[in-house]
Structures are given as C-alpha cells and as structure tokens.
Scaffold this active site. Structure first.
Site, mmCIF file in Angstrom:
data_model
loop_
_atom_site.group_PDB
_atom_site.id
_atom_site.type_symbol
_atom_site.label_atom_id
_atom_site.label_comp_id
_atom_site.label_asym_id
_atom_site.label_seq_id
_atom_site.Cartn_x
_atom_site.Cartn_y
_atom_site.Cartn_z
ATOM 1 N N ASP A 19 5.629 -10.546 11.063
ATOM 2 C CA ASP A 19 5.313 -9.301 10.333
ATOM 3 C C ASP A 19 4.605 -8.308 11.267
ATOM 4 O O ASP A 19 4.947 -7.121 11.293
ATOM 5 C CB ASP A 19 4.418 -9.648 9.130
ATOM 6 C CG ASP A 19 4.003 -8.409 8.363
ATOM 7 O OD1 ASP A 19 4.848 -7.838 7.658
ATOM 8 O OD2 ASP A 19 2.840 -7.985 8.493
ATOM 9 N N GLU A 24 5.783 5.135 5.651
ATOM 10 C CA GLU A 24 4.371 5.031 6.053
ATOM 11 C C GLU A 24 3.757 3.679 5.683
ATOM 12 O O GLU A 24 2.968 3.099 6.442
ATOM 13 C CB GLU A 24 3.575 6.171 5.385
ATOM 14 C CG GLU A 24 2.116 6.218 5.743
ATOM 15 C CD GLU A 24 1.847 6.523 7.209
ATOM 16 O OE1 GLU A 24 2.099 7.650 7.643
ATOM 17 O OE2 GLU A 24 1.387 5.608 7.919
ATOM 18 N N ALA A 83 1.998 18.074 -4.845
ATOM 19 C CA ALA A 83 3.436 18.095 -4.569
ATOM 20 C C ALA A 83 4.100 19.378 -5.036
ATOM 21 O O ALA A 83 5.150 19.757 -4.529
ATOM 22 C CB ALA A 83 4.080 16.896 -5.261
ATOM 23 N N ILE A 108 -3.358 2.696 5.777
ATOM 24 C CA ILE A 108 -3.766 3.604 6.869
ATOM 25 C C ILE A 108 -2.592 4.534 7.202
ATOM 26 O O ILE A 108 -1.502 4.046 7.481
ATOM 27 C CB ILE A 108 -4.132 2.824 8.157
ATOM 28 C CG1 ILE A 108 -5.152 1.718 7.878
ATOM 29 C CG2 ILE A 108 -4.625 3.761 9.258
ATOM 30 C CD1 ILE A 108 -5.457 0.844 9.103
ATOM 31 N N LYS A 129 5.861 -4.501 12.626
ATOM 32 C CA LYS A 129 5.055 -3.267 12.572
ATOM 33 C C LYS A 129 4.856 -2.685 13.963
ATOM 34 O O LYS A 129 4.911 -1.467 14.159
ATOM 35 C CB LYS A 129 3.710 -3.572 11.922
ATOM 36 C CG LYS A 129 3.831 -3.946 10.457
ATOM 37 C CD LYS A 129 2.571 -4.612 9.950
ATOM 38 C CE LYS A 129 2.642 -4.901 8.461
ATOM 39 N NZ LYS A 129 1.601 -5.810 8.007
HETATM 40 N N1 HSE Z 1 1.844 -9.318 4.524
HETATM 41 C C1 HSE Z 1 1.407 -8.102 5.062
HETATM 42 C C2 HSE Z 1 -0.005 -8.235 5.607
HETATM 43 C C3 HSE Z 1 1.435 -7.029 4.002
HETATM 44 O O1 HSE Z 1 -0.678 -9.207 5.238
HETATM 45 O O2 HSE Z 1 -0.410 -7.413 6.415
HETATM 46 C C4 HSE Z 1 1.112 -5.658 4.537
HETATM 47 O O3 HSE Z 1 2.109 -5.194 5.380
#
Ligand code: HSE
Ligand code: NDP
Length: 436
Positions: free
Chosen positions: A201, A129, A33, A136, A205
């Site tokens: 979830d 990220e 950094a 990843i 993403k």
């Molecule tokens: N609860 C999420 C998972 C955590 O199991 O992928 C990671 O984003």
C-alpha cells in the site's frame, strides 16, 4: 441551479464517511462549490447491510454498472477498492463522459497511465487526493503549492495501519497481530491487510507521489518494497536505546542516475519531527529547491479524514462544472455571493487558559488575595508555584496556570491584582493553547 448528482460506488468505511461528510457539511460545501451536491445513488455488495451513514434518500443498488451508466449522474466516486472491478467501472464511467473521484491507490499506481489517457481523450477529470496519505492534501500541495520548485526528495509515513502498529508496539509493547486486528476493526486496514504490513500500500502511494513530484509515468513495478512484518519488539527497543525510532517510510529522491523509489522500515533520529508522528497519523516531508523542507501532517486513514479528501475532489470537479472558467477556485474559497456575515470576535470574547507571572511581597496573605480575586472572576487555577525572592530582591515570583477563561474576566481580575499594594508592576500573561 440543479444540484450535481453523484454516484458512490462502495458504502464501506470511506463510502459511508463520504456520504456523512457531504450530508453534515452540505451548506458549507455548496457555498464553496457554487452548487448543491446530491448523492443520488450508491452501491454495495449487500444492499441490506446496515450502513454507518444515512441512506434514506439514496437509491442503493447492488450493481455498480447501473450507476456508471446512469445518464443523470455527473460524478462517479469509486470507493470499492482493488484494481479489477474498480478499473473496469472507472474506465466505463469515463467512457460514459463522467468525472471520476477515487481513493484507490492500487488502481491509480497500477493503471493510472491508462486511466488518465482515457480521461484526457474524453475531456473528463479523474481526481485521487484521498489515494495518498488519507486526509492530508499532499497531492494538491505538491502539484499546485510547490509548482515552482524542482523537488529534490520526499519521504513519508504513508500507511496509517503500519504506523499504528509500530507505535503501539513501541509505546505499549503490544503484540503485532493484536494491533493489526484493532486497525482492521477501526477501518484503517486494506481489504487484504498484507498490503499494509508488507509495504505494498505504501509503495502504491509512493509511486503516485514520485510521479507528481518528478514528472515521471506511474511505475509501481519499479518500486522496492519491504514491509514491517519482520520488525521485532527487540528492534524497536534497541533503536530507541540508540536514540532512534523505527518508522515505515516511503522515500523517493532524484539522483544523477535516476529516481529512488523505495519503501522500507527506517531508523530516524528521535528528535526529527517525523519520528514523532504516531498512531494512524501520516506525514510527508518534501524538499523543494526553492522552498527547502516542508512537512505535511494529518490522519492517514479512517472514514472522516479520507472522506475529507474525497469531498475536496468532488468540490473541485463541481467547480469546474459550475463556475466561470476564469474564476474556478473562488478567491476566498467560498463563492463571492455566498460569503457569510459571522462576526469576528473581539479579543475580550475569546476563551483561553493563561500562564500568569507576578512579583509579590513575600508576606502572608498575598497569595490568598490573588486567588480570591481570580475566584471572584470565575477563574479556576490549574497550578500555582511560588519562587523564593532572589538574593538581591525582596519580591517573590508567583506563577499561576489557569484553566480556560473569558479574556474579559481575566482583564478585570488582572486590573484588581495589579492594584494590590503587595503586587509590583504589571502581571505578565501568556495565553496557553493545548491545540489538542
Ligand atoms: N490502509 C491504508 C492505511 C488506508 O492504513 O494507510 C489509507 O490509505
Ligand atoms: P471497505 O471494504 O470498507 O468498503 C468497500 C465497499 O465496496 C463496500 O461497501 C463493499 O460492499 C463494496 N464492494 C466491495 N467489493 C465489491 C464488489 N465486488 N462489487 C460491488 N461492491 C463491492 O473499503 P474502504 O472503504 O476501506 O476502502 C475503499 C477504497 O478507499 C479502497 O480503494 C481503499 O484502498 C481506499 N482507502 C481507504 C482508506 C481507509 O482508511 N479505509 C483510506 C484511504 C483510501 P459491502 O459493504 O456490501 O461489502
């Protein structure tokens, strides 16, 4: 130069992991950094709870507002989760001129458009990220590494908990609820685990990935979302019999009509690499028009893997705050004046296991000579096979698999083996790496 001060909101799985990684790798991180990074403050609901990290030099507060308003703090790291308090805090931090790092996909997928506009107006960074696929660096890969491509489609296993459940059901026939409880205990699951098992979830993403891949605003409400809660043990078995694996995929594809944005259980041919991504591991396949298919693989959840992505974002921000703007990312990743003089090892000093093949006279005592020489050089044998000579030859093939040994010892042993009258020609050697 004074260290950059960081305030971490949340000291749970990811918050503690982030403090641990920053402390454990402090020297290397500051060499990258260009400046030290100090977690001066952190917050949690219960400030007396025992934490999975060392907080002896950190001021721990119950009120996160005190951190986002603290004039000494340069970077706010939001690791509380949810999209109410977290949104309020992130917007307040931005308004106070602080850079923000977050792992919160719900927040970015639902309110990212508003948050980015606020950050742009204030001239601060918002980095996320860790919000997609845990450790990843998929956002960096698509946003930077594939910047020359027109992305055609992407598909990924992007929920570690869901993949862990499907893998345990398939491999061990375990019960859904039992595996989910284990994923919660391991810190993989969301605070509300229906987000994991019902695909919410993964949809958060995928929303983020699609925006980065196709240059569209974040639109979580448009995603089709189906979870794994209805996948039965029978489905897993029947799919297997047909040569498929069931994986919970997020898929986004550019078509002439528009962008597909869908999360659902999917049968994938078992020979595909992504069909063999198991447990908490995630993988994302990205198809670019120039590069073709690319695959990114790694741990999708958990303290240290997620912290890896959070800390990388912190380093990015610190580089912007610190370095000469024309050399923001050092050519060799570490600052030029912080390169180390650790020597590169000659091959003789490297340790690996070996596959050896030699042609030997088919008579008593040959094998004993070979194993004696290996033993004298402290080379331990893992497996040995002798193949009968071919009809047109009087030499047998001896194949030996060794445990790990110093290359130098192997060189000495092989010169002695090759000098035996009963061994013909050179011994073939191929190094073995388990890559575990
Ligand atoms: N609860 C999420 C998972 C955590 O199991 O992928 C990671 O984003
Ligand atoms: P945890 O539940 O383990 O930690 C949350 C932390 O926030 C805790 O320290 C908690 O305090 C604190 N907190 C919760 N609610 C409040 C509140 N109302 N006011 C103040 N503090 C609060 O969550 P994770 O670490 O698992 O997740 C954090 C974020 O990272 C989430 O956005 C999650 O989606 C994301 N993420 C998680 C991954 C993982 O593997 N776990 C992977 C990638 C992203 P206390 O400890 O006192 O209860």
């Amino acid at each position: 130069m004074k260290p950059v001060k960081v305030g971490v909101l949340g000291l749970g799985t990811v918050g503690s992991g982030t403090v641990n990684v920053l402390q454990r790798n402090a020297d290397e991180i500051s060499r990258r950094a260009g400046r030290g990074i100090e977690v001066s403050h952190a917050t949690a609901r219960d400030i007396n709870k025992k934490r999975a990290c060392d907080i002896s030099n950190i001021t721990v507060l119950a009120d996160p507002n005190e951190v986002v308003s603290n004039a000494d703090i340069d970077i706010v790291v939001e690791l509380i989760g949810g999209d109410t308090l977290a949104k309020e805090l992130v917007l307040k931090a931005i308004d106070n001129g602080k850079h923000v790092v977050t792992a919160n996909k719900a927040l970015i997928a639902k309110h990212g458009n508003e948050i980015f506009a606020a950050a742009q107006a204030k001239g601060v960074m918002v980095a996320f990220e860790a919000a997609v696929a845990g450790g990843i660096p998929i956002i960096k890969a698509i946003r930077e590494g594939l910047a020359g491509n027109s992305i055609e489609w992407l598909a990924g296993i992007i929920n570690g908990t869901g993949n862990f459940i499907l893998t345990e059901m398939r491999d061990k026939g375990r019960d859904f609820a039992d595996v989910l409880a284990e994923a919660q205990a391991l810190g993989y699951a969301e605070a509300d685990p229906t987000f994991d098992v019902e695909g919410i979830d993964a949809a958060h993403k995928l929303t983020i990935l699609a925006s980065i891949a196709f240059g569209i605003p974040l639109q979580f409400e448009a995603a089709y979302t189906e979870g794994i809660s209805k996948v039965s043990q029978d489905d897993v078995t029947y799919a297997e019999e047909l040569g498929y694996r069931i994986k919970h995929l997020g898929i986004s594809r550019r078509t002439a009509e528009g962008i597909e944005l869908r999360v659902h259980p999917t049968l994938i041919p078992e020979r595909r690499l992504i069909a063999n991504v198991d447990g908490v591991m995630n993988a994302v396949l990205v198809q670019g028009d120039a590069v073709g298919p690319t695959l990114y693989y790694g741990a999708g959840a958990g303290a240290d893997p997620t912290a890896s992505a959070v800390v990388a974002d912190i380093v990015d921000v610190v580089r912007v705050l610190t370095s000469d703007p024309e050399n923001r990312v050092p050519h060799l990743a570490f600052q030029a004046d912080a390169l180390s003089d650790i020597p590169v090892l000659p091959i003789e000093k490297i340790e690996t296991a070996y596959y050896l093949r030699m042609q030997a006279e088919d008579k008593p005592g040959v094998l004993a000579d070979v194993t004696r020489i290996l033993g004298e050089k402290e080379i331990s044998i893992e497996a040995i096979i002798q193949k009968e000579p071919m009809p047109d030859s009087d030499k047998a093939n001896i194949i030996i698999l060794t445990h790990r040994v110093l290359e130098n010892n192997m060189n000495k042993a092989l010169s002695e083996v090759e000098a035996l009258n009963s061994i013909q020609g050179e011994v073939t050697r191929i190094r073995v790496e388990s890559l575990g």
